[in-house]
Design an enzyme around this catalytic site. Structure first.
Site, mmCIF file in Angstrom:
data_model
loop_
_atom_site.group_PDB
_atom_site.id
_atom_site.type_symbol
_atom_site.label_atom_id
_atom_site.label_comp_id
_atom_site.label_asym_id
_atom_site.label_seq_id
_atom_site.Cartn_x
_atom_site.Cartn_y
_atom_site.Cartn_z
ATOM 1 N N HIS A 1 -7.941 -0.800 -13.339
ATOM 2 C CA HIS A 1 -9.139 0.041 -13.466
ATOM 3 C C HIS A 1 -9.365 0.522 -14.902
ATOM 4 O O HIS A 1 -10.375 1.151 -15.194
ATOM 5 C CB HIS A 1 -9.053 1.260 -12.543
ATOM 6 N N ASP B 1 -6.585 -7.000 -5.533
ATOM 7 C CA ASP B 1 -6.441 -5.615 -5.085
ATOM 8 C C ASP B 1 -7.644 -5.263 -4.194
ATOM 9 O O ASP B 1 -8.716 -5.844 -4.326
ATOM 10 C CB ASP B 1 -6.407 -4.709 -6.321
ATOM 11 N N HIS C 1 -9.404 -2.775 -4.418
ATOM 12 C CA HIS C 1 -10.429 -2.140 -5.245
ATOM 13 C C HIS C 1 -10.863 -3.060 -6.379
ATOM 14 O O HIS C 1 -10.050 -3.806 -6.920
ATOM 15 C CB HIS C 1 -9.900 -0.814 -5.807
ATOM 16 N N ASP D 1 -3.001 -3.301 -1.289
ATOM 17 C CA ASP D 1 -3.801 -2.397 -0.460
ATOM 18 C C ASP D 1 -4.777 -3.097 0.503
ATOM 19 O O ASP D 1 -5.370 -2.423 1.350
ATOM 20 C CB ASP D 1 -4.484 -1.300 -1.298
HETATM 21 ZN ZN ZN Z 1 -6.306 -0.707 -5.236
#
Ligand code: ZN
Length: 750
Positions: free
Chosen positions: A394, A428, A430, A517
């Site tokens: 991120h 991931d 996200h 995740d």
């Molecule tokens: Zn994540």
């Protein structure tokens, strides 16, 4: 300490130095080898089928990358045999079992290639055939060594007969059945001997010599010499199961200093511990210590003022305290505020990623780990795993957030892209907004992310499908946002799409941002992937066969983290093994190839270029190939020629041209079939031929004729026709020139 490493190319700097050492050994140990042949080795690795064999090189090297020995294997995928071209150690009295270790590795490779036998030459061990006593002693010890594996010289043939008067010390052809105990069949042995003599000794052995030796293989099965040195029952013939190279594991040894105790901060030290506990005993990994790398690698992807801000701000926060951003500059980014708690928002994208004394130190060490993993790949290892936290995907060029500070996988990608194109695959849950931001305007790094749709998943403001890159980078960013409920089956459809894009991009390296995740029960996700799904995802990724750096990102359900990581890497290892095998199969997939039977004016020069680059045809033939296109363009079907073309992104990858033989009722001639070297041995030639046959049959054709030269260069062409069901009908001796006959093949369609 010695390790055996396969050298895949001569592109990486480390491989260049290794190859130089291999060439030096060849020069010093085999005085008779021509300098041109030594120089060709790099070329053979890059373009393995150039010599009509696939060249596979293994080196035995010390930890300081000094080459102590090497073995070069030639693989013939059409005739299913392997030929050990060289096996040599750097020094005469090497000892230490280097030769043995290399030969074991060669046998494992040959077995994995699914060949029926391993062949090689060995100088004679009879005093009558070898006058030099020192040489004789050496030859005896070599043949004794091979006998331990059951490998013995082929006897009762003319293989050892002199080519020219005065030839002495002619080598034996030795056969190793690789523990299969299968007798050596005459027909197969003849094909092998012909291929070896025609391709390897083209310059030395005249055609009639080759023919005589081939015909001298009369017994069926072929006789092997009786055991001379050891008792047959002492043979250790069995090939050890293929022990795959271990995966380099680099763990952030300073991760646990970064421990945020606030409730709900799921990015905790126990994540790394729970993974290590499961994967360490598996034997799949070799632990490598992280090495320090300079800050310039951070600056290559992050703004310098952002890097120095993080360093300074973390150092200024009192121990045990955390600073959380709470106000963000959406109106004016040109005036960084002074107050530390306000300034943190200037560089951050959310309110839950703290600045504290240890965050910088732990994140900086994560960067070292990611770079160490990348370095392992440059050193020739195929897979490396940086098990690190804090994660990084991120982190953007000038901001941190989402538990991430520095973008580990972008830094590794930047480091590797000095050596070739890099693809980043972020799996991931996200969106990998950091990689997207950093590489958005570049075409040398492809960023692909599969994630929960931003309408419900962090980071909410990006990760949409229409974000495709800008300028030079347009089309080099692929976002695959998925709905809230996704299971393994649904996931794999998206993964397959991502992998297709990566294959099209043809990177030199693949970086996977491994988030766990997507797993069922993850507190930050909503999907339901199981351990089996992670294994299958790993297998699909491994099957790309790319050098692979895996970098740990998110994943917070500690009960299943370790199991899922282990399943993922077992899958990767399986995929890599499948890839290694499938490379030798004909139906290897070629993505992005499209077919057509229409011809356009540009096809004339394209056909010329293609035919020319194959290196098979003389200038007159190249002219003819282009002229036939012109004929067809002028007269259409009345020209008597039909075409079927294969394109790969605007480039002609191969084509076939055929037509009814004038004066016959239904006999067709296959005039041309040519495949670009980049697509050879990947099944495209077969595909074109099958399509031509289908069309001929549909037009009422009954027989297809194809002729080819008897010259050595055409050995694989002949083998190709034979493997496609064409039978040698006749040979017109000396047709093209003395010693070069025309071989006519035919296939009946009825
Ligand atoms: Zn994540």
């Amino acid at each position: 300490m010695l390790r055996i490493r396969r050298i895949y190319d001569n592109v990486l700097p480390v491989n260049k130095s290794t190859l130089n050492q291999v060439q030096e050994i060849l020069r010093s140990r085999f005085s008779g080898v021509a300098e041109e042949e030594i120089a060709l080795i790099g070329e053979k690795l890059r373009n393995p089928f150039k010599q009509r064999f696939r060249t596979i090189l293994f080196v035995a090297e010390s930890i300081k990358s000094k080459v102590r020995g090497f073995a070069m294997l030639l693989h013939e995928p059409e005739l299913h045999f392997a030929y050990l071209d060289w096996i040599a150690t750097a020094s005469n009295r090497a000892g230490g079992g280097i030769g043995g270790a290399l030969y074991d590795r060669i046998r494992r490779e040959a077995t994995a290639l699914n060949v029926a036998g391993l062949f090689f030459e060995c100088l004679p061990d009879d005093a009558d055939d070898c006058q030099d006593p020192a040489e004789l002693k050496l030859n005896r010890s070599r043949l004794r060594f091979y006998e331990r594996y059951g490998a013995r010289p082929i006897v009762d043939t003319d293989y050892e007969s002199p080519v020219k008067p005065g030839d002495t010390c002619m080598p034996h052809l030795v056969y190793d059945d690789l523990g299969s105990s299968q007798p050596l069949k005459k027909a197969y042995a003849r094909q092998v001997v012909r291929a070896v003599l025609e391709r390897k000794y083209a310059a030395y052995c005249p055609a009639d010599y080759v023919e005589r030796v081939v015909q001298s293989f009369k017994e069926d099965p072929i006789h092997l010499r009786a055991f001379r040195y050891i008792k047959p029952e002492a043979v250790v013939a069995k090939v050890e199961s293929r022990s795959a190279e271990q995966i380099a594991l680099i763990v952030n040894d300073r991760h646990d200093i970064h421990h945020v105790n606030e409730r709900g901060y799921v990015e905790s030290p126990v994540r790394v511990k729970s993974i290590l506990k499961v994967i360490e005993p598996s034997g799949l990994f070799a632990v490598i210590k992280p090495r320090p790398f300079p800050d310039k690698h951070l600056h290559a992807v992050h703004d310098e003022d952002f890097v120095s801000y993080l360093k300074r701000a973390c150092a200024e926060v009192p121990a045990g305290k955390s600073l959380y951003p709470y106000i963000f500059p959406i109106r004016n980014k040109t005036r960084p505020p002074k107050e530390p708690s306000v300034l943190s928002g200037y560089y951050c994208i959310d309110t839950f990623t703290p600045i504290n004394a240890n965050a910088y130190l732990a994140a900086r060490r994560s960067v070292d780990c990611a770079l160490t993993a990348a370095r392992e790949i440059l050193d020739g290892r195929r897979i490396a795993y940086a098990l690190i936290r804090p994660p990084g995907h991120h982190a953007e060029r000038r901001s941190f957030g989402g538990f991430c500070y520095f973008n580990n996988n972008a830094i590794a990608a930047q480091y590797l892209c000095a050596h070739g194109k890099v693809a980043i695959l972020d799996v991931d849950y996200h969106h990998g907004n950091g990689g997207q931001d950093i590489f958005y305007r570049r075409s040398d790094v492809l960023a692909v992310s599969i994630h929960g749709h931003p309408r419900f998943a962090y980071p909410y403001f990006c990760g949409f499908e229409e974000e495709r890159g800008e300028g030079e980078g347009e089309g080099f960013n692929l976002n695959i946002p998925l709905p809230e409920a996704v299971d393994g089956v649904k996931y794999r459809k998206s993964l397959a799409r991502a992998l297709r894009r990566i294959e099209e991009f043809q990177p030199q390296f693949l970086i996977v941002g491994l988030g766990l995740d997507p797993a069922k029960g993850d507190p930050t996700g909503s999907w339901s992937l199981t351990m089996k799904d992670f294994a299958e995802n790993g297998r699909m990724i491994g099957a790309l066969g790319l050098p692979l750096v895996v970098i740990q990102e998110g994943g917070y359900r500690t009960q299943t983290l370790g199991k899922n990581v282990l399943a993922f890497f077992r899958g990767v290892a399986e995929g890599v093994a499948q890839w290694a095998d499938s490379r030798h199969e004909h139906h290897h997939r070629v993505h992005g190839v499209t077919f057509r039977d229409t011809i356009v004016p540009e096809d004339g020069p394209r056909v010329r270029r293609l035919v020319d680059i194959t290196g098979f045809f003389n200038p007159e033939e190249v002219d003819v190939a282009e002229e036939l296109v012109g004929e067809y363009l002028a007269k259409g079907d009345a020209s008597g020629y039909h075409f079927f073309m294969a394109d790969h992104y605007g480039r002609l990858a191969g084509y076939v041209c055929f037509g009814l033989i004038p004066g016959t009722a239904s006999s067709y001639d296959l005039y041309w079939i040519a495949v670009h070297p980049d697509f050879q041995s990947r099944g495209l030639g077969r595909r074109l031929l099958v399509e031509a046959e289908r069309r001929i049959k549909a037009a009422g054709g009954s027989r297809i004729y194809v002729d080819t030269s008897q010259r050595v260069q055409y050995a694989s062409t002949r083998a190709f026709y034979e493997s496609c069901g064409y039978r040698l009908e006749t040979v017109l001796k000396d047709f093209y020139t003395v010693g070069d006959g025309k071989a006519i093949y035919c296939k009946s369609l009825i």
